[in-house]
Design a protein around this motif. Structure first.
Motif, PDB file in Angstrom:
ATOM      1  N   ALA A  13       0.815  -1.213   0.000  1.00 35.76           N
ATOM      2  CA  ALA A  13       0.000   0.000   0.000  1.00 35.76           C
ATOM      3  C   ALA A  13       0.851   1.267   0.000  1.00 35.76           C
ATOM      4  N   GLY A  14       2.134   1.138   0.339  1.00 40.29           N
ATOM      5  CA  GLY A  14       3.007   2.306   0.367  1.00 40.29           C
ATOM      6  C   GLY A  14       3.404   2.756  -1.026  1.00 40.29           C
ATOM      7  N   LEU A  15       3.996   3.942  -1.089  1.00 44.17           N
ATOM      8  CA  LEU A  15       4.433   4.476  -2.370  1.00 44.17           C
ATOM      9  C   LEU A  15       5.633   3.709  -2.905  1.00 44.17           C
ATOM     10  N   ARG A  16       5.716   3.628  -4.208  1.00 46.39           N
ATOM     11  CA  ARG A  16       6.868   3.019  -4.876  1.00 46.39           C
ATOM     12  C   ARG A  16       8.128   3.815  -4.511  1.00 46.39           C
ATOM     13  N   PRO A  17       9.211   3.162  -4.125  1.00 44.39           N
ATOM     14  CA  PRO A  17      10.436   3.898  -3.787  1.00 44.39           C
ATOM     15  C   PRO A  17      10.933   4.744  -4.959  1.00 44.39           C
ATOM     16  N   ARG A  18      11.553   5.864  -4.634  1.00 44.52           N
ATOM     17  CA  ARG A  18      12.083   6.737  -5.683  1.00 44.52           C
ATOM     18  C   ARG A  18      13.111   6.010  -6.545  1.00 44.52           C
ATOM     19  N   TRP A  19      13.890   5.116  -5.935  1.00 42.98           N
ATOM     20  CA  TRP A  19      14.880   4.366  -6.705  1.00 42.98           C
ATOM     21  C   TRP A  19      14.200   3.580  -7.823  1.00 42.98           C
ATOM     22  N   ASP A  20      13.034   3.034  -7.538  1.00 45.12           N
ATOM     23  CA  ASP A  20      12.329   2.219  -8.528  1.00 45.12           C
ATOM     24  C   ASP A  20      11.616   3.060  -9.580  1.00 45.12           C
ATOM     25  N   VAL A  21      11.346   4.315  -9.266  1.00 44.79           N
ATOM     26  CA  VAL A  21      10.814   5.210 -10.299  1.00 44.79           C
ATOM     27  C   VAL A  21      11.905   5.501 -11.328  1.00 44.79           C
ATOM     28  N   LEU A  22      13.121   5.723 -10.835  1.00 40.36           N
ATOM     29  CA  LEU A  22      14.237   6.034 -11.727  1.00 40.36           C
ATOM     30  C   LEU A  22      14.799   4.788 -12.401  1.00 40.36           C
ATOM     31  N   HIS A  23      14.722   3.644 -11.708  1.00 37.34           N
ATOM     32  CA  HIS A  23      15.283   2.390 -12.228  1.00 37.34           C
ATOM     33  C   HIS A  23      14.225   1.288 -12.144  1.00 37.34           C
ATOM     34  N   PRO A  24      13.208   1.340 -12.993  1.00 38.43           N
ATOM     35  CA  PRO A  24      12.110   0.373 -12.898  1.00 38.43           C
ATOM     36  C   PRO A  24      12.559  -1.040 -13.248  1.00 38.43           C
ATOM     37  N   GLY A  25      11.832  -2.004 -12.669  1.00 40.33           N
ATOM     38  CA  GLY A  25      12.111  -3.391 -13.020  1.00 40.33           C
ATOM     39  C   GLY A  25      11.914  -4.382 -11.889  1.00 40.33           C
ATOM     40  N   ARG A  26      12.068  -3.956 -10.629  1.00 42.96           N
ATOM     41  CA  ARG A  26      11.858  -4.914  -9.543  1.00 42.96           C
ATOM     42  C   ARG A  26      10.369  -5.263  -9.489  1.00 42.96           C
ATOM     43  N   PRO A  27      10.026  -6.535  -9.620  1.00 43.11           N
ATOM     44  CA  PRO A  27       8.607  -6.913  -9.700  1.00 43.11           C
ATOM     45  C   PRO A  27       7.785  -6.441  -8.510  1.00 43.11           C
ATOM     46  N   TRP A  28       8.326  -6.536  -7.306  1.00 40.02           N
ATOM     47  CA  TRP A  28       7.531  -6.155  -6.134  1.00 40.02           C
ATOM     48  C   TRP A  28       7.258  -4.660  -6.104  1.00 40.02           C
ATOM     49  N   ALA A  29       8.190  -3.852  -6.622  1.00 39.04           N
ATOM     50  CA  ALA A  29       7.987  -2.402  -6.615  1.00 39.04           C
ATOM     51  C   ALA A  29       6.848  -1.997  -7.543  1.00 39.04           C
TER      52      ALA A  29
END
Length: 207
Positions: A163-179
């Motif tokens: 339910a939390g926001l997607r980490p900023r790291w994953d916005v810049l580097h997408p690909g981790r399935p859980w994110a």
């Protein structure tokens, strides 16, 4: 004229001890994060980037040609029992190796990073010195992935806990399935990229 008060040097001062641990870590050879061989122990580590991601170039330039002067991330791996206190001889197992392996997996999942562009230094150390060594290294280098782009070290929160926001790291580097299961942020990758450029302009890698 009043005499200037001179405080005696205390070799056991926590800052001196932490700096000693940090220097010992920085004296270790930088080795590829890819294909890291298994080892036992807990400790602290630094990760270095040498690749071509455009806004990371001020960092990459300081790490190329085997210089490895500007970590992009600093972290720690302590044995589980160390969190409870009262146990001085906790067996750490492969906790540090496993932590570096988790980071390697995150980089492999990212669509715009190449694991071959990452190296690491690490130091196996008694768990009592781990938090202090990590804190002083972060204060010394202001690593980008510690200070500005949160989330690189995050774990999958687990089923039903996205339910939390997607980490900023994953916005810049997408690909981790859980994110991808986390809630989207208002910030875009372009917005974060501009922040990175501003941050590195105002906080250039330590000379």
């Amino acid at each position: 004229m009043m005499d200037r008060k001179v405080l005696p040097s205390n070799p056991l001062d926590k800052r001196h001890l932490g700096e000693s641990v940090g220097r010992a870590m920085l004296s270790q050879p930088a080795i590829p994060l890819q294909g890291l061989r298994a080892f036992n122990g807990a400790g602290i580590y630094a990760i270095y980037y040498t690749g071509g991601f455009p806004c990371y170039q001020p960092i990459s330039e300081r790490n190329r040609n085997a210089r490895f002067e500007a970590p992009i991330y600093v972290g720690k791996a302590a044995p589980k029992g160390a969190r409870k206190g009262g146990e001085l001889d906790v067996v750490p197992g492969k906790v540090l190796h496993n932590r570096l392996g988790q980071h390697a997996k995150s980089i492999l999942d990212a669509s715009n990073l190449d694991l071959a562009d990452f190296h690491c230094r690490y130091l196996i150390v008694d768990d009592i010195w781990i938090p202090l060594g990590e804190s002083l290294l972060i204060a010394k280098f202001n690593p980008l992935w510690n200070k500005l782009i949160d989330g690189f070290g995050n774990h999958n929160p687990g089923k039903g806990r996205h339910a939390g926001l997607r980490p900023r790291w994953d916005v810049l580097h997408p690909g981790r399935p859980w994110a991808d299961l986390c809630q989207p942020r208002d910030e875009t990758a372009s917005h974060i990229t501009r922040e990175v450029s501003d941050y590195l302009r105002n906080n250039p890698p330590l000379e």
